[in-house]
Design a protein around this motif. Sequence first.
Motif, PDB file in Angstrom:
ATOM      1  N   VAL A 122      55.740  42.877  50.649  1.00 32.52           N
ATOM      2  CA  VAL A 122      54.576  43.016  49.524  1.00 32.52           C
ATOM      3  C   VAL A 122      53.865  44.236  49.568  1.00 32.52           C
ATOM      4  N   GLU A 123      53.580  44.476  50.848  1.00 34.73           N
ATOM      5  CA  GLU A 123      52.869  45.605  50.754  1.00 34.73           C
ATOM      6  C   GLU A 123      53.679  46.916  50.337  1.00 34.73           C
ATOM      7  N   LYS A 124      54.834  47.011  50.726  1.00 34.57           N
ATOM      8  CA  LYS A 124      55.759  48.001  49.849  1.00 34.57           C
ATOM      9  C   LYS A 124      55.906  47.952  48.299  1.00 34.57           C
ATOM     10  N   GLU A 125      55.772  46.638  47.847  1.00 32.56           N
ATOM     11  CA  GLU A 125      55.585  46.537  46.521  1.00 32.56           C
ATOM     12  C   GLU A 125      54.392  46.609  45.783  1.00 32.56           C
ATOM     13  N   GLY A 126      53.367  46.836  46.713  1.00 35.84           N
ATOM     14  CA  GLY A 126      52.031  47.381  46.083  1.00 35.84           C
ATOM     15  C   GLY A 126      51.183  46.158  45.826  1.00 35.84           C
ATOM     16  N   ILE A 127      51.016  45.155  46.701  1.00 36.52           N
ATOM     17  CA  ILE A 127      50.321  43.930  46.516  1.00 36.52           C
ATOM     18  C   ILE A 127      49.208  44.289  46.292  1.00 36.52           C
ATOM     19  N   LEU A 128      48.260  45.400  46.805  1.00 35.72           N
ATOM     20  CA  LEU A 128      47.068  45.789  46.808  1.00 35.72           C
ATOM     21  C   LEU A 128      46.829  46.485  45.521  1.00 35.72           C
ATOM     22  N   GLU A 129      47.657  47.442  45.174  1.00 36.68           N
ATOM     23  CA  GLU A 129      47.352  48.037  43.905  1.00 36.68           C
ATOM     24  C   GLU A 129      47.578  47.061  42.683  1.00 36.68           C
ATOM     25  N   LYS A 130      48.506  46.327  42.616  1.00 34.61           N
ATOM     26  CA  LYS A 130      48.864  45.369  41.506  1.00 34.61           C
ATOM     27  C   LYS A 130      47.983  44.144  41.676  1.00 34.61           C
ATOM     28  N   GLY A 131      47.527  43.809  42.870  1.00 37.18           N
ATOM     29  CA  GLY A 131      46.287  42.798  42.720  1.00 37.18           C
ATOM     30  C   GLY A 131      45.135  43.117  42.211  1.00 37.18           C
ATOM     31  N   LYS A 132      44.820  44.527  42.463  1.00 32.52           N
ATOM     32  CA  LYS A 132      43.492  44.910  42.083  1.00 32.52           C
ATOM     33  C   LYS A 132      43.521  45.374  40.388  1.00 32.52           C
ATOM     34  N   LYS A 133      44.910  45.420  39.868  1.00 35.97           N
ATOM     35  CA  LYS A 133      44.804  45.265  38.453  1.00 35.97           C
ATOM     36  C   LYS A 133      44.464  43.688  37.765  1.00 35.97           C
ATOM     37  N   MET A 134      45.026  42.785  38.469  1.00 37.89           N
ATOM     38  CA  MET A 134      44.420  41.273  37.959  1.00 37.89           C
ATOM     39  C   MET A 134      43.189  41.224  38.241  1.00 37.89           C
TER      40      MET A 134
END
Length: 582
Positions: free
Chosen positions: A437-449
Amino acid sequence: MKVRIGADASREEAEAIASALAEHTDDDEIEVYVGDEPDPVLVREVDLTAPIADDLGPTDREERLREEIADIEEGGPEKYRDRLPEQNKLFVRDRLDLWFGEDGLNFEDGKFAHFDAWHPNSPNVDEYDESDRVPADGMLTGAAEFEGRDVHFMANDFTVKAGSMAKRGTEKFLKMQQRALKTGLPVLYLMDSSGGRIDKQTEFFANREGIGKYYYNHSMLSGRVPQICVLYGPCIAGAAYTPVFADFTIMVEGMSAMAIASPRMVKMVTGEDIDMQDLGGPEIHAKYSSSADLVARDEEHARDLVSQLITYLPDNSDEKPPRSKSKPPVKSPEGIDAVIPEAPNEAYDMEDVIDRVVDHGSYFELQPDFGKEIITAFARVDGRPIGIVANQPDERAGAIFPDAAEKAAQFVWKCDAFNIPLLYLCDTPGFMAGSAVEKEGILEKGKKMIYATSEATVPKQCVIVRKAYGAGIYAMSGPAYDPESTIALPPGEIGIMGPEAAINAVYANKLNAIDDPEERAEMEQQLREEYRQDIDVHRMASEVVIDEIVPPSELRTELAARYAFYEDVEKQRPNKKHGTVL
């Protein structure tokens, strides 16, 4: 109108005078009096809606125009019209009849576009060739009434050069978008286009008012009026951007596809041999890319889906969504507590809770096959449209993965744009961890939510259904995110992490020092119970972290009251141009 005539006038003369006056008056009644008589001898009702009869009628010039219009409405070359049934698709004008009915099409603009280039009545056409037919330049635009709502529309005619776009059709499209900005009315895009007409690209591709302006206008319309797109065929390259710019996109099974390039171009560029459905069919965009919100079985189903969708949306961002008559839920609210397991890690279907909260028949899920661990859906509570963001414990324990976070962010953003209140139903162990999930951008996409939730100015209600661990409470509009209320059901827990993870993190050394297995198990159980008491919602309510613990059977009533009370709440955001997250 009152008229008095001579005392010696006959009734026949009174009738003749009334008939003559009826052709020239704006009054709906004529009273004729004879001599000094106080009462009228004749009262004539005048039908002001009926035209005045005369000897004039349509001229040959008008009849020629009607013949030209009928010819244009036949569409492209006959051989292409004959192929449509094989493709299970309607001719574009039959499609408009399906959508708007015989009386719903208010008017069409630009029917004569490109007329001079192909029609035999044009002085510029020396010899008519059916293969050169480009009626309306393959693009239909206008205004219509759809389900009682005024809308703008565009529709490609696939019989005209595969629905491709050229100069005059492009100008019609742009005019329609610009008029939508003026009227503040929704736009329907009925797309069936192979892209730009390559042999004519110098006329429209990079111009200031060319095809690139489509997407500028899409951007200007975004969040101003609802933009809804239905795909009926393979939309390639530039044509594929309209569906992804739209707020809501519906694809049709066995018919729709969209991709940045055609399979032939993909093979030329990458060497990959792939067909259109595997490249960009409904399954690809509904399950993997998230570009499709819904997939319809056929043309009729696509219309039905949009007819449901539009009932949750206002005409524009200045208005509130339309209310409906309240209906009781499909299942009794008294069963809510029974469908929520006591154990925090036991799976269940969140829809069983939703069915007992929202009005019967109002649940309308979007992107059901993408990011399944979060539900995004429209529904109604006491007739009021709401947007639901709910964790789904039945899918990957309700943990928030990157795709689900992005799905939720987009949905919250749209609800906020169109003044639709939000309901968060929280039951999550938090954001998923791990290298994948780190490779899939969990932090980036999580911040969008989290950003979308933070920025939303519509009324928000957060319900802690069961567990709210880690940053999950942030993404699900917990107390720090300006909800109008944070309420909980009895199983609720709020903590940095769940009991098992917490015990392992805090007491690992202490537990490892115990050699006796039974003694170790007893200590683990004791620590687990102590930790659960610390994160229990009763503790949170005691500390006034949350607003209330609600009996589950009263949840619907509680939410209805809170939405009604906070209906006109106003929220202030810092004065700035815009944020930088989305």
